[in-house]
Design a protein around this motif. Structure first.
Motif, PDB file in Angstrom:
ATOM      1  N   PRO A 180      76.033  29.977  38.091  1.00 59.87           N
ATOM      2  CA  PRO A 180      75.208  29.844  36.763  1.00 59.87           C
ATOM      3  C   PRO A 180      74.919  28.514  36.589  1.00 59.87           C
ATOM      4  N   GLN A 181      75.688  27.567  36.710  1.00 57.89           N
ATOM      5  CA  GLN A 181      75.371  26.152  36.523  1.00 57.89           C
ATOM      6  C   GLN A 181      74.411  25.679  37.494  1.00 57.89           C
ATOM      7  N   TYR A 182      74.341  26.115  38.789  1.00 58.60           N
ATOM      8  CA  TYR A 182      73.406  25.704  39.744  1.00 58.60           C
ATOM      9  C   TYR A 182      72.039  26.233  39.344  1.00 58.60           C
ATOM     10  N   LEU A 183      71.726  27.507  38.953  1.00 60.95           N
ATOM     11  CA  LEU A 183      70.757  27.857  38.394  1.00 60.95           C
ATOM     12  C   LEU A 183      70.212  27.111  37.466  1.00 60.95           C
ATOM     13  N   ALA A 184      70.926  26.746  36.397  1.00 59.29           N
ATOM     14  CA  ALA A 184      70.517  25.835  35.330  1.00 59.29           C
ATOM     15  C   ALA A 184      69.972  24.460  35.978  1.00 59.29           C
ATOM     16  N   MET A 185      70.620  24.023  36.572  1.00 63.55           N
ATOM     17  CA  MET A 185      70.309  22.782  37.418  1.00 63.55           C
ATOM     18  C   MET A 185      68.856  22.775  37.959  1.00 63.55           C
ATOM     19  N   LEU A 186      68.843  24.120  38.779  1.00 63.66           N
ATOM     20  CA  LEU A 186      67.385  24.387  39.242  1.00 63.66           C
ATOM     21  C   LEU A 186      66.240  24.314  38.332  1.00 63.66           C
ATOM     22  N   ALA A 187      66.369  24.900  37.299  1.00 65.94           N
ATOM     23  CA  ALA A 187      65.468  24.989  36.014  1.00 65.94           C
ATOM     24  C   ALA A 187      65.384  23.558  35.606  1.00 65.94           C
ATOM     25  N   LEU A 188      66.112  22.892  35.654  1.00 67.79           N
ATOM     26  CA  LEU A 188      65.860  21.389  34.966  1.00 67.79           C
ATOM     27  C   LEU A 188      65.383  20.596  36.145  1.00 67.79           C
ATOM     28  N   GLN A 246      63.299  21.420  38.095  1.00 65.04           N
ATOM     29  CA  GLN A 246      61.900  21.889  37.947  1.00 65.04           C
ATOM     30  C   GLN A 246      61.098  21.672  36.849  1.00 65.04           C
ATOM     31  N   HIS A 247      61.680  21.824  35.895  1.00 70.18           N
ATOM     32  CA  HIS A 247      60.947  21.649  34.274  1.00 70.18           C
ATOM     33  C   HIS A 247      61.378  20.608  33.485  1.00 70.18           C
ATOM     34  N   GLU A 248      62.367  19.762  33.743  1.00 70.72           N
ATOM     35  CA  GLU A 248      63.037  18.830  32.687  1.00 70.72           C
ATOM     36  C   GLU A 248      61.847  18.012  31.949  1.00 70.72           C
ATOM     37  N   PRO A 249      61.779  17.833  30.647  1.00 73.79           N
ATOM     38  CA  PRO A 249      63.064  18.362  29.706  1.00 73.79           C
ATOM     39  C   PRO A 249      62.576  19.859  29.253  1.00 73.79           C
ATOM     40  N   LEU A 250      63.742  20.438  28.878  1.00 71.09           N
ATOM     41  CA  LEU A 250      63.799  21.841  28.178  1.00 71.09           C
ATOM     42  C   LEU A 250      64.563  21.916  27.021  1.00 71.09           C
ATOM     43  N   SER A 251      64.023  22.673  26.102  1.00 75.12           N
ATOM     44  CA  SER A 251      64.957  22.942  24.982  1.00 75.12           C
ATOM     45  C   SER A 251      66.019  24.000  25.354  1.00 75.12           C
ATOM     46  N   VAL A 252      67.082  24.069  24.761  1.00 74.76           N
ATOM     47  CA  VAL A 252      68.020  25.126  25.059  1.00 74.76           C
ATOM     48  C   VAL A 252      67.400  26.414  24.982  1.00 74.76           C
ATOM     49  N   LYS A 253      66.636  26.788  24.109  1.00 81.95           N
ATOM     50  CA  LYS A 253      65.722  28.011  24.007  1.00 81.95           C
ATOM     51  C   LYS A 253      64.936  28.342  25.295  1.00 81.95           C
ATOM     52  N   GLU A 254      64.333  27.251  25.847  1.00 82.43           N
ATOM     53  CA  GLU A 254      63.327  27.501  26.723  1.00 82.43           C
ATOM     54  C   GLU A 254      64.233  27.623  28.098  1.00 82.43           C
ATOM     55  N   LEU A 255      65.197  27.022  28.304  1.00 81.28           N
ATOM     56  CA  LEU A 255      66.220  27.084  29.299  1.00 81.28           C
ATOM     57  C   LEU A 255      66.953  28.446  29.429  1.00 81.28           C
ATOM     58  N   HIS A 283      72.251  15.625  29.325  1.00 82.28           N
ATOM     59  CA  HIS A 283      72.397  15.300  28.106  1.00 82.28           C
ATOM     60  C   HIS A 283      71.901  16.489  27.398  1.00 82.28           C
ATOM     61  N   ARG A 284      72.380  16.591  26.258  1.00 83.73           N
ATOM     62  CA  ARG A 284      71.967  17.565  25.053  1.00 83.73           C
ATOM     63  C   ARG A 284      71.897  16.816  23.735  1.00 83.73           C
ATOM     64  N   GLU A 285      70.570  16.616  23.110  1.00 85.55           N
ATOM     65  CA  GLU A 285      70.365  15.747  22.252  1.00 85.55           C
ATOM     66  C   GLU A 285      69.307  16.731  21.309  1.00 85.55           C
ATOM     67  N   ARG A 286      69.223  16.304  19.940  1.00 83.24           N
ATOM     68  CA  ARG A 286      68.315  16.909  18.983  1.00 83.24           C
ATOM     69  C   ARG A 286      66.745  16.318  19.776  1.00 83.24           C
ATOM     70  N   ASN A 287      65.638  17.145  19.542  1.00 80.47           N
ATOM     71  CA  ASN A 287      64.414  16.953  19.919  1.00 80.47           C
ATOM     72  C   ASN A 287      63.864  16.063  18.953  1.00 80.47           C
ATOM     73  N   SER A 288      63.372  14.769  19.326  1.00 82.68           N
ATOM     74  CA  SER A 288      62.780  14.080  18.381  1.00 82.68           C
ATOM     75  C   SER A 288      61.394  14.557  17.693  1.00 82.68           C
ATOM     76  N   LYS A 289      60.784  15.454  18.330  1.00 86.67           N
ATOM     77  CA  LYS A 289      59.644  16.067  17.690  1.00 86.67           C
ATOM     78  C   LYS A 289      59.958  17.452  16.689  1.00 86.67           C
ATOM     79  N   ALA A 324      67.277  19.424  22.937  1.00 82.08           N
ATOM     80  CA  ALA A 324      66.697  19.004  24.136  1.00 82.08           C
ATOM     81  C   ALA A 324      67.724  18.977  25.181  1.00 82.08           C
ATOM     82  N   VAL A 325      67.491  19.284  26.474  1.00 84.22           N
ATOM     83  CA  VAL A 325      68.451  19.274  27.664  1.00 84.22           C
ATOM     84  C   VAL A 325      67.548  18.316  28.639  1.00 84.22           C
ATOM     85  N   THR A 326      68.268  17.302  28.980  1.00 84.69           N
ATOM     86  CA  THR A 326      67.649  16.286  30.053  1.00 84.69           C
ATOM     87  C   THR A 326      68.789  15.917  30.956  1.00 84.69           C
TER      88      THR A 326
END
Length: 154
Positions: free
Chosen positions: A41-49, A51-60, A85-91, A97-99
């Protein structure tokens, strides 16, 4: 094994074949992911990131089709490993936001060895695997009552 017409015969059940295939394929990943310190499951999360970084937790969560209760501990472990990193999205302060960290980006080079290793271990040619992927995407879409998406690469 003899052919049966029993509609409840175990070997005729799609759910049984999918369950065994899923566990078996994920089992092939385990020794390849272990040196990276990742679970499947962690590998799948890394694959998504990757490909698509940055992502919100919801998007991920939507991409991985995981609920927040499953995704949050997974992300905490990836952060503890130093890959994200997980941090509040500035927008949008409500969104996390996950980066990727530099270590998370560097991990991609090692991970690029995994798909060809899996193909080799499966012993199936790429056309066969692409056909299987398309069929599985149709199954997933059918279970959700949607049309199967067109493959991104064929």
């Amino acid at each position: 094994m003899t052919e049966t017409t029993d509609p409840l015969a175990l070997e005729r059940q799609v759910c049984f074949a999918l369950s065994i295939a899923s566990r078996s394929v994920i089992g092939l990943y385990r020794p390849l992911l272990q040196p990276l310190g990742l679970t499947h499951p962690q590998y799948l999360a890394m694959l998504a990131l990757w490909q698509h970084e940055p992502l919100s937790v919801k998007e991920l969560g939507e991409l991985l089709q995981l609920d927040p209760g499953t995704l949050s501990p997974l992300l905490k472990r990836l952060q503890a490993l130093g890959y994200i990193h997980r941090e509040r999205n500035s927008k949008d302060e409500r969104a996390l936001a996950v980066t990727l960290t530099p270590a998370g980006r560097q991990l991609r080079a090692e991970a690029e060895k995994i798909p060809p290793a899996i193909v080799a271990r499966l012993g199936m040619d790429l056309d066969e695997l692409h056909d299987l992927h398309r069929a599985l995407m149709r199954v997933i879409a059918a279970t959700r009552g949607t049309n199967a998406p067109e493959p991104q690469d064929a």
